[in-house]
Design a protein around this motif. Structure first.
Motif, PDB file in Angstrom:
ATOM      1  N   GLY A  97      56.998   7.135 -67.364  1.00 25.86           N
ATOM      2  CA  GLY A  97      56.333   8.237 -66.386  1.00 25.86           C
ATOM      3  C   GLY A  97      56.433   7.662 -65.085  1.00 25.86           C
ATOM      4  O   GLY A  97      56.124   8.480 -64.100  1.00 25.86           O
ATOM      5  N   ARG A  98      56.792   6.281 -64.968  1.00 21.78           N
ATOM      6  CA  ARG A  98      57.255   5.996 -63.554  1.00 21.78           C
ATOM      7  C   ARG A  98      58.171   6.560 -62.719  1.00 21.78           C
ATOM      8  O   ARG A  98      59.363   6.913 -63.437  1.00 21.78           O
ATOM      9  N   VAL A  99      57.809   6.930 -61.449  1.00 20.00           N
ATOM     10  CA  VAL A  99      58.997   7.763 -60.782  1.00 20.00           C
ATOM     11  C   VAL A  99      59.364   6.792 -59.690  1.00 20.00           C
ATOM     12  O   VAL A  99      58.517   6.388 -58.835  1.00 20.00           O
ATOM     13  N   LEU A 100      60.645   6.357 -59.627  1.00 22.23           N
ATOM     14  CA  LEU A 100      61.256   5.334 -58.803  1.00 22.23           C
ATOM     15  C   LEU A 100      61.885   5.926 -57.426  1.00 22.23           C
ATOM     16  O   LEU A 100      62.383   4.842 -56.703  1.00 22.23           O
ATOM     17  N   GLY A 101      61.982   7.181 -57.291  1.00 21.13           N
ATOM     18  CA  GLY A 101      62.921   7.719 -55.970  1.00 21.13           C
ATOM     19  C   GLY A 101      62.668   9.200 -55.601  1.00 21.13           C
ATOM     20  O   GLY A 101      62.159   9.896 -56.535  1.00 21.13           O
ATOM     21  N   TYR A 102      62.628   9.272 -54.360  1.00 22.40           N
ATOM     22  CA  TYR A 102      62.692  10.574 -53.804  1.00 22.40           C
ATOM     23  C   TYR A 102      64.072  11.012 -53.738  1.00 22.40           C
ATOM     24  O   TYR A 102      65.000  10.456 -53.080  1.00 22.40           O
TER      25      TYR A 102
END
Length: 436
Positions: free
Chosen positions: A144-149
């Motif tokens: 569930g980690r979000v690594l970028g816009y």
């Protein structure tokens, strides 16, 4: 030299030069400040044509305590090498790093993903609805980690030279060109054969970019969705390679150099007539045409059509490394740069197509003429071409396979150093050695 003077360093070819510039940019102190009045220096590394220069200046005006020092690497492949060299060294990454779709899979791998912060800690979930679903999902790991816009995506049309089409007696009006080219890849190559017969000239710039588009349209590319390598024994992949190979053997490739095009001159002398154009390629083409001495009278246009239907090629994200001394400010900058209002401005500057819903709707509604491409409403065209686009799963070595396996094989085919069967065999041999 001030950070604002350093901001626009231009295109950087190769890691050594890039590293030197980044070191200069970080000279203000290990805490990320200049040590002068609480100013914060944020370093940013992008690649290709992002169109961020004016946005950097605007952000600095809105945030007087922020100085932005930006490095732009010439290609996504060189940016990948630069990023992974620094990841391996454990230092040197900028506060904000652009990640390209082709090597996102390698970034998302366990042991590498931890290099970047989980942007949920900086409120990205509050913006989740801004992006089209698959753009946000691509950069979300199994935990569930979000690594970028998300910045842009790569829906595609066909760039074409009206001067070349006129010389062959083909229609030049973009809607008529769209009707002419509507169909599959076989049809696109058949029209190219007609063009070649009439002019003796090449139809497309080189086989590598055409191949990338052909692969991206497949349900499965170089990897299966579960991460298994999918090249040897992939009948669809080989069938498309043979289709492209036959066209290249028939003289439809100009064998231009990728990312250079004879310093842009190939765009201006009818060396080739068409170019596969994801949105971001419009900015690249504009820069090349200008480098070759061209201007708004260059004769290139943008047709709302693409062989074989919708496709996504490319797109990027802005990520924040754990090594940043100013994670919160870096996340604020990356978030601001990818807000819909800024994505519309970025599209106007670089031609790329936004990944946020609101920005896409704005471009579709405004249909602003792009004077450099014969007044084509490039944003509106790309909005229509984005319908039905689905992102293909990209494995960890996807960009390496494209550039270092199929790239050399297709260059050999373009240069008539081998035939289609030999190029396929060469690619399979390189696959074994490159991924060994």
């Amino acid at each position: 030299m001030t950070s604002r003077a350093l901001r626009r360093v231009g295109l950087v070819a190769g890691i050594a030069t890039t590293s030197a510039i980044v070191l200069v940019g970080c000279a203000g102190g290990t805490d990320g400040t200049t040590g002068d009045g609480g100013q914060i220096t944020l370093t940013v590394t992008t690649f290709g044509t992002f169109g961020y220069d004016d946005l950097y200046a605007e952000y600095e005006e809105l945030n007087p305590n922020i100085n932005i020092e930006a490095t732009n690497i010439d290609t996504g492949g060189n940016a990948r090498t630069d990023a992974f060299t620094k990841i391996g060294a454990g230092s040197g990454l900028s506060d904000v790093v652009a990640i390209e779709e082709g090597w996102l899979g390698a970034i998302m791998e366990e042991g590498v993903a931890e290099t970047f912060v989980d942007l949920r800690d900086y409120g990205i979930e509050d913006r989740k609805a801004d992006w089209i679903d698959w753009k946000y999902d691509q950069v979300t790991d199994p935990d569930g980690r979000v690594l970028g816009y998300g910045t842009d995506i790569g829906p595609s049309g066909i760039c074409y030279s009206t001067k070349a089409f006129e010389a062959a007696g083909l229609p030049t009006d973009r809607d008529e060109v769209a009707t002419l080219l509507e169909g599959d890849w076989q049809h696109y190559f058949d029209i190219g054969r007609q063009y070649n017969a009439a002019t003796g000239k090449a139809w497309y710039d080189h086989s590598g970019f055409v191949w990338n588009s052909m692969v991206n349209q497949l349900p499965e590319g170089y990897y299966t969705p579960d991460g298994e390598l999918n090249v040897e024994g992939n009948a669809e992949l080989k069938e498309r390679f043979e289709l492209l190979g036959a066209a290249t053997e028939d003289g439809l490739s100009a064998a231009s150099t990728a990312w250079n095009w004879n310093d842009g001159k190939d765009f201006l002398d009818n060396t080739f007539a068409t170019l596969v154009c994801p949105g971001w390629m419009l900015g690249v083409a504009k820069g090349q045409i200008e480098a070759g001495g061209g201007d708004e009278t260059n004769g290139w246009d943008f047709a709302p059509v693409f062989p074989g239907g919708p496709v996504n090629w490319g797109g990027a994200w802005l990520s924040v490394p754990e090594t940043s001394s100013n994670k919160e400010e870096a996340a604020k900058l990356a978030s601001w740069l990818t807000e819909p209002e800024q994505q519309v401005k970025q599209s106007a500057a670089a031609g790329n197509f936004p990944s946020t819903r609101e920005a896409q709707e704005t471009l579709a509604a405004e249909a602003t003429p792009n004077e450099f491409f014969n007044g084509a409403p490039t944003g509106a065209i790309l909005a229509a071409r984005a319908e039905g686009v689905k992102a293909q799963f990209k494995g960890p070595q996807d960009s390496v396979i494209q550039e270092n396996v199929f790239g050399p094989a297709l260059t050999a085919l373009d240069n008539k150093e081998t035939d289609t069967a030999g190029a396929w065999t060469q690619a399979l041999g390189l696959l074994d050695s490159v991924l060994d």
